[in-house]
Design a protein around this motif. Structure first.
Motif, short mmCIF file in Angstrom:
data_model
loop_
_atom_site.label_atom_id
_atom_site.label_comp_id
_atom_site.label_asym_id
_atom_site.label_seq_id
_atom_site.Cartn_x
_atom_site.Cartn_y
_atom_site.Cartn_z
N THR B 74 42.14 5.37 43.53
CA THR B 74 40.70 5.13 43.54
C THR B 74 40.10 5.30 44.93
OG1 THR B 74 41.06 2.76 43.83
CG2 THR B 74 40.76 3.54 41.59
N GLY C 12 38.39 6.43 38.04
CA GLY C 12 39.56 5.66 37.62
C GLY C 12 39.24 4.36 36.90
N GLU C 27 49.70 8.59 35.44
CA GLU C 27 48.36 9.16 35.45
C GLU C 27 48.09 10.07 34.24
OE1 GLU C 27 46.20 8.27 37.95
OE2 GLU C 27 44.60 9.49 37.14
#
Lengths: 349, 483, 402
Positions: B74, C12, C27
């Motif tokens: 992130t 995300g 992922e």
């Protein structure tokens, strides 16, 4: 030549160099008697104070008393609560990482240092950290200086975050029959909403005393104090609870700690019973909710033995020790790497 | 080098099914939350134990294979951008809270633990983990440590660095060490190594076990939303609050464009305004009530045309949801954008905003402003359309000018996102050549082969070209579309 | 095109909501990763079959949709991609066989009854069969219940407050005909006339879910014909059917039936949402406290946004205590045919779900979706805690009869 340039020259020319401010912690200097002394007297006073920014920059040789006075004029303070408020310099306070009881509320020296100007062991003068309250650029070497005892770089200028101070305080004393009961009270308080300014634990005549300080607005303090006292009595009943009239006198953690030697030990409250059982002859006070021990005694061997046995390290502030660190030796590979870069010839001692 | 000897050795550390090498497995790791950069790693490894991480790092050191430790990806500065022919060490499976000690207000966690999960675990004991980056629902503690993450509530209780008490780490050269302690005092005897390690952007090594400080949940929050018809006036209100001696937990400002994005995203019901100021008081109820009366007076005098007070946890959540999702919500207004992160002294906020206004007109680009006003941390969001040739480059240039502006006003080029990939070239704006040399030397003393997060923080080195992501293919085919 | 989508900015935030990501921590098993994979496949940068295992592992639970600040309509993306890929896809023979069986039996109650009976016989062979077959078999009840016939129209009792068409569902009608029965009678008891057109069929969403778009369209067209247009709402009692019908507009995009399909989709409404809006006529309830966990079906909670409505209905029943569980929004692993396609992940999700249910010590579990019910029933049983699991319509009907 300015004072910083003089320090740079001294470092370059000398084999060993040692910084001493006002000498409020004499045990930190004994080992370096032969080293060239760094004179910080010219580096004194506040350089820049921006009350609206919550930041203050001062020379490392400035006394914490002068800084506190400047801040107080604007209703602000150093929330880490320097330990020797009358005698210490700010540089020495950072180098030895010495906070007082009020550290409990917002944090210690490491939580309020923002940046510094330093001279390293190669005589280079440079800046670490920043001057604004928030900064994430580069490695944070300014925090590394906290507790570094001047052995990696000589601080010449320091910048801190400061906070508005609270106008009023009230303090309570809880008495417990046993150490265990007093620790339980700390644990109970820790899981509640009380926002205490300070919480210290110390032996009393018939057991243990827990001292708690609340700070805030005049009009809210009576209620908060009452509800804290009631809550504590319900959750971890004490033998007695009383409000202390001359409350400010309670909060010098070193008052009432006589003895030739004085040392600081960092520990968790759960480690207190084991330590306390081994140093029963020393005078002691456990500050910051039991996360810090101040131990004073004429018998340093007993303290040293106890620390070794428990795998703890201590920092001697007073007393004639060959080196200030006692107990488990402090040695770390990451610190060594920093030393290699900043002071490869081990000039700073 | 990532040769067959390397993979053979790696398979002895980690079973082959946890070593990802196929394109379909590697492509999703190409970038983090800064998509302007993407690079496919040579391999991804998914360790499940501390020993596997240590052995992997030691192997990388031995064979000079660069690695990037990665949490949830992130980072907004490209901090976890992989290295081609390098290894990604994905720490997501090390996500255990190893110890929760509410009596001592301490938690011991693995690096892959999600920030918010700590607060959730501590909640039954009336405690919480204070740092709250906008991505707290997914970002990991390991990443928070690498970049010293902040959040909206840093003003009072600090950033990640202020909440890490101790850690066990493996340095980039394979050395294993421990520092700090299970004490709220944090630093033991000796220099504050935790403070040095936190924010080192993954260049020193990998944190394996982290001791965190927990705080008591505030008994009461008072969250106030004030609307202004002028951005400068909202900034002045912040100065008034500070001058009054109040110490709010958070002070946030959003400008018109950011408000619009947040509205589109979560329909927070924000007032129609040029600027919104959120001020949140927190603490013991009697004290907060008294502070709130004082705050109300200040806001009323500050020229706000509307004042809302959150009267329930639900209303508070709604105010914050708009703010916390504001970055990503800008995706609704523009095909592409760059999130900037600079700091200016709080008293110069007004000046900075005026200058940003002038810059955006000069560049012909829109800029939405969302910022932590309490600590002068600006987050300008530069909107552009990547399908337009040269737009990305123009946006990057504008971003650079904003950073230069922050430095010239006495601030910093990053408040909480870190330097990462994105800001390497701006480091010299903040530090002298000598200061950068010293940091470089420190890095090499710890990581002589420069394998840990190679290419980040320091200027120079091969920079990957900025790439445009473009439309999703289904969008091109007309199967899906934008509003 | 009714549903709009904006681009994924790779922030995300969806990772936290994704069941497969929380389980696998990779992922490519996250929404963000899957979007990236689909993009690479469609741009010819990645062979489809390489990406396929990760796309297949998506539950289609849609938990990522409300979690996305940028408003990416992941569901549209997934359905669109699956439909495109399914045409070109070569499956291993055993997979293909299982899939063919599903396509040809699940949507047809009568065929499904037959297959189920056959399956019962085959159960002895289960240990020797591959995972996919074993899980199909394990989901079947020990014996099928007798049918519960319903008239073509069940008139409203008392003053008429509304008029609806009731979708019966396919698998549901074979496995649990009492759900539609309870729903129709609860509606009638609350003053709602329920039309139950006999010509209706499966909604087709189970087919759409696995990318069999053509077959789905054929089946859906039958419903467009069969359901009268003069009703206030088209009521579904299975979460997947509800959200599947909401996708009719997408299914018929660019076809002559597009407008009719959009209108149909617009009228579709879940049983609990309809009744919550209307309000129960009188609250009858239990004599002593009953502790209940309400299990959110993903296609009610995430795809249709019904979090408050079923809870509001339950809260209006006297002596019923609604309990909150950890990770309430996390999929139980049922997800249409997922427990058949991905038995291992489905089993782990079910295990976690039942763990959080049992932690609050309920007397029963209530859900608005038969898939979740079957999944939970089985997991509760194998954990040694066979609590009753009921459809919300059944609970309301039971409460009404007291």
């Amino acid at each position: 030549m300015g004072p910083v340039a003089r320090i740079q020259a001294l470092v370059r020319e000398s084999e060993r160099v040692h910084v001493r401010g006002n000498g409020s912690k004499p045990a930190l200097h004994i080992h370096a008697a032969a080293a060239a002394p760094v004179d910080l007297s010219a580096l004194n006073g506040v350089i820049d104070y921006q009350a609206s920014e919550y930041t203050i920059t001062a020379y490392a040789g400035a006394s914490v008393a002068d800084i506190a006075a400047a801040l107080a004029e604007q209703g602000q303070y150093l929330p880490f609560d320097p330990l020797f408020p009358a005698e210490a310099t700010i540089g020495g306070t950072v180098a030895a990482n010495l906070s007082g009881s009020r550290r409990f509320r917002y944090g210690g020296v490491r939580d309020f240092i923002l940046g510094a100007q330093v001279v390293d062991g190669r005589g280079r003068a440079f800046r670490v950290g920043g001057k604004v309250v928030k900064n994430a650029a580069g490695f944070d070497l300014s925090k590394f200086l906290v507790g570094s005892l001047g052995q990696y770089a000589i601080m010449t200028e320091l910048t801190f975050k400061v906070f508005p101070d609270v106008p009023r305080f009230r303090s309570l004393r809880f008495n417990y029959g046993t150490l265990d009961a007093a620790l339980k009270a700390i644990y109970f308080s820790n899981q509640n909403v009380y926002e205490l300014d300070a919480l210290d634990l110390l032996p009393a005549e018939d057991g243990w005393s827990l001292l708690a300080r609340l700070g805030g607005y005049e009009e809210t303090l009576p209620r908060r104090t009452e509800r804290f006292a009631d809550g504590m009595m319900q959750g971890a009943a004490a033998c007695a609870v009383s409000e202390v009239a001359d409350e400010a006198s309670l909060w010098d953690p070193l008052a009432g700690l006589p003895g030739r030697y004085l040392c600081k030990v960092v520990l968790g409250p759960r480690q207190i019973p084991a330590l306390d059982a081994l140093i029963g002859n020393a005078s002691r006070r456990y500050g910051v909710g039991g996360n810090l021990a101040w131990i004073a005694s004429d018998d340093c061997a007993e303290i040293e033995q106890a620390l070794k046995q428990l795998g703890l390290s201590g920092l001697c502030l007073r007393g004639d020790r060959p080196t200030p660190i006692i107990g488990r030796p402090v040695d770390n590979v990451l610190a060594q790497r920093v030393k290699q870069v900043l002071d490869p010839q081990n000039k700073l001692v | 080098m990532m040769n067959s000897a390397f993979f053979t050795a790696l398979e002895k550390i980690c079973p082959a099914e946890r070593i990802l090498t196929r394109d379909a497995q590697l492509l999703p790791y190409e970038s983090d939350a800064l998509t302007a950069f993407h690079l496919k790693p040579g391999a991804v490894v998914l360790p499940e134990s501390e020993a596997e991480i240590i052995d992997t790092v030691r192997l990388c050191h031995e064979m000079a294979v660069p690695f990037v430790a990665r949490g949830s990806g992130t980072s907004l500065s490209g901090g976890s951008l992989p290295i081609p022919d390098g290894l990604v060490i994905a720490l997501n499976r090390l996500n255990r809270i190893k110890k929760l000690d509410p009596e001592q207000r301490i938690a011991v966690v693995e690096p892959g633990v999600v920030n918010l999960h700590i607060t959730q675990a501590a909640a039954p004991y009336g405690l919480y983990y204070a740092p709250d980056p906008s991505s707290q629902s997914i970002c990991t503690i390991g990443g928070n440590i690498a970049f010293n993450s902040g959040g909206a509530h840093c003003l009072k209780y600090g950033m990640t660095s202020n909440h890490v008490l101790g850690m066990k780490v493996v340095l980039a050269d394979g050395a294993l060490t421990q520092f700090g302690c299970e004490s709220v005092e944090g630093v033991g005897i000796g220099p504050d190594l935790v403070g040095l390690f936190v924010g080192s952007e993954g260049l020193f090594g990998i944190a394996l076990e982290i001791t965190l400080r927990l705080m008591p949940q505030p008994e009461l929050y008072r969250t106030v939303l004030a609307a202004y018809d002028d951005l400068g006036r909202a900034g002045d209100a912040v100065s008034m609050v500070v001058a009054s001696g109040l110490l709010p937990g958070a002070m946030e400002i959003m400008d018109r464009l950011a408000i619009k994005a947040a509205e589109a995203s979560v329909a927070a019901g924000y007032p129609d305004a040029e600027a919104l100021l959120i001020v949140e008081l927190e603490g013991e109820a009697p004290q907060v009530q008294a502070e709130f009366e004082q705050l109300r007076g200040i806001i009323e005098d500050s020229g706000a045309f509307e004042l809302r007070v959150a009267n329930s946890e639900e209303e508070r959540d709604r105010i914050w949801k708009g703010r916390k999702g504001a970055f990503s919500a800008v995706g609704r207004l523009s095909p592409d954008y760059i999130v900037q992160d600079g700091v200016v002294p709080r008293s110069r906020l007004g000046e900075a905003l005026l200058a940003i206004g002038a810059l955006k007109r000069q560049y012909g680009l829109d800029v939405a402003n969302v910022f932590h006003a309490g600590d002068g941390n600006l987050h300008p969001l530069i909107l552009y359309d990547g399908r337009e040739p040269g737009a990305l480059e123009r946006a990057e240039e504008l971003a650079g000018e904003i950073l230069a502006l922050c430095v010239s006003l006495g601030g910093s080029i990053t408040g909480e996102h870190g330097i990462g990939m994105e800001k390497r070239e701006y480091l010299p704006a903040m530090f002298s050549e000598e200061e950068i040399d010293i940091m470089q030397a420190l890095r090499r003393a710890i990581d002589p082969k420069e394998i840990a997060n190679r290419g980040k923080m320091f200027p120079g080195g091969e920079a990957p070209a900025l790439k445009q992501q473009g439309m999703h293919p289904l969008e091109k085919q007309g199967i899906i579309s934008r509003e | 095109m009714a549903t709009a989508i904006e681009k994924c900015v790779h922030c995300g935030f969806c990772l936290a909501a994704c069941p497969t990501y929380s389980l696998l921590g990779e992922e490519m098993d996250s929404p963000r990763g899957r979007i990236y994979l689909m993009k690479n496949v469609l741009e010819d940068k990645l062979p489809a079959e390489e990406a396929q295992p990760y796309i297949d592992r998506c539950l289609g639970c849609m938990a990522c949709v409300p979690a996305c600040p940028s408003g990416v309509a992941y569901g549209d993306l997934l359905v669109g991609y699956r439909a495109l890929q399914e045409k070109e896809r070569a499956r291993p023979p055993l997979d293909a066989l299982a899939r063919k069986m599903m396509i040809e039996t699940l949507p047809y109650p009568r065929r499904f009854r037959l297959a189920a009976a056959a399956g019962k016989i085959g159960a002895a062979l289960a240990p020797a069969l591959p995972d996919a077959f074993a899980s199909m078999l394990s989901l079947l009840p020990d014996r099928l219940p007798p049918p519960r016939p319903l008239p073509a129209v069940l008139p409203a009792q008392g003053d008429r407050r509304g008029k609806v068409a009731l979708m019966l569902g396919c698998v549901q009608q074979a496995l649990a005909p009492e759900i539609a029965y309870a729903a129709a009678h609860t509606l009638a008891a609350n003053g709602v006339e329920a039309q139950i057109p006999q010509a209706q069929g499966c909604c087709g969403s189970i087919l759409l879910h696995i990318g069999a778009a053509e077959q789905a369209q054929q089946i859906a067209r039958r419903n467009l014909e069969a359901i009268p247009s003069d009703v206030d709402a088209i009521i579904t009692t299975a979460a997947g059917c509800g959200s599947g019908i909401k996708d009719y507009a997408l299914l018929f995009k660019g076809e002559p039936d597009q407008d009719r399909a959009a209108d149909f989709a617009h009228k579709a409404m879940d049983f609990s949402a309809y009744l919550a809006e209307l309000g129960l006529r009188e609250a009858r309830g239990f004599d002593s406290e009953v502790r209940i966990v309400y299990q959110d079906a993903c296609h009610l909670l995430h795809a249709q946004g019904h979090e408050a409505e079923p809870r509001k209905l339950l809260a209006s029943i006297p002596n019923l205590r609604l309990l909150n569980i950890a990770d309430a929004g996390m999929c139980c692993g049922s997800a249409g045919t997922y427990n058949i396609d991905q038995p291992k992940i489905a089993a782990e999700l079910a295990r976690r779900k039942v763990e959080s249910i049992l932690a609050v010590e309920p007397d029963m579990v209530v859900s608005g979706n038969i898939g979740c019910m079957a999944q939970l029933r089985q997991q509760l049983k194998s954990s040694g805690n066979p609590l009753p699991v009921m459809h919300i319509a059944e609970l309301l009907w039971q409460a009404h009869q007291r």
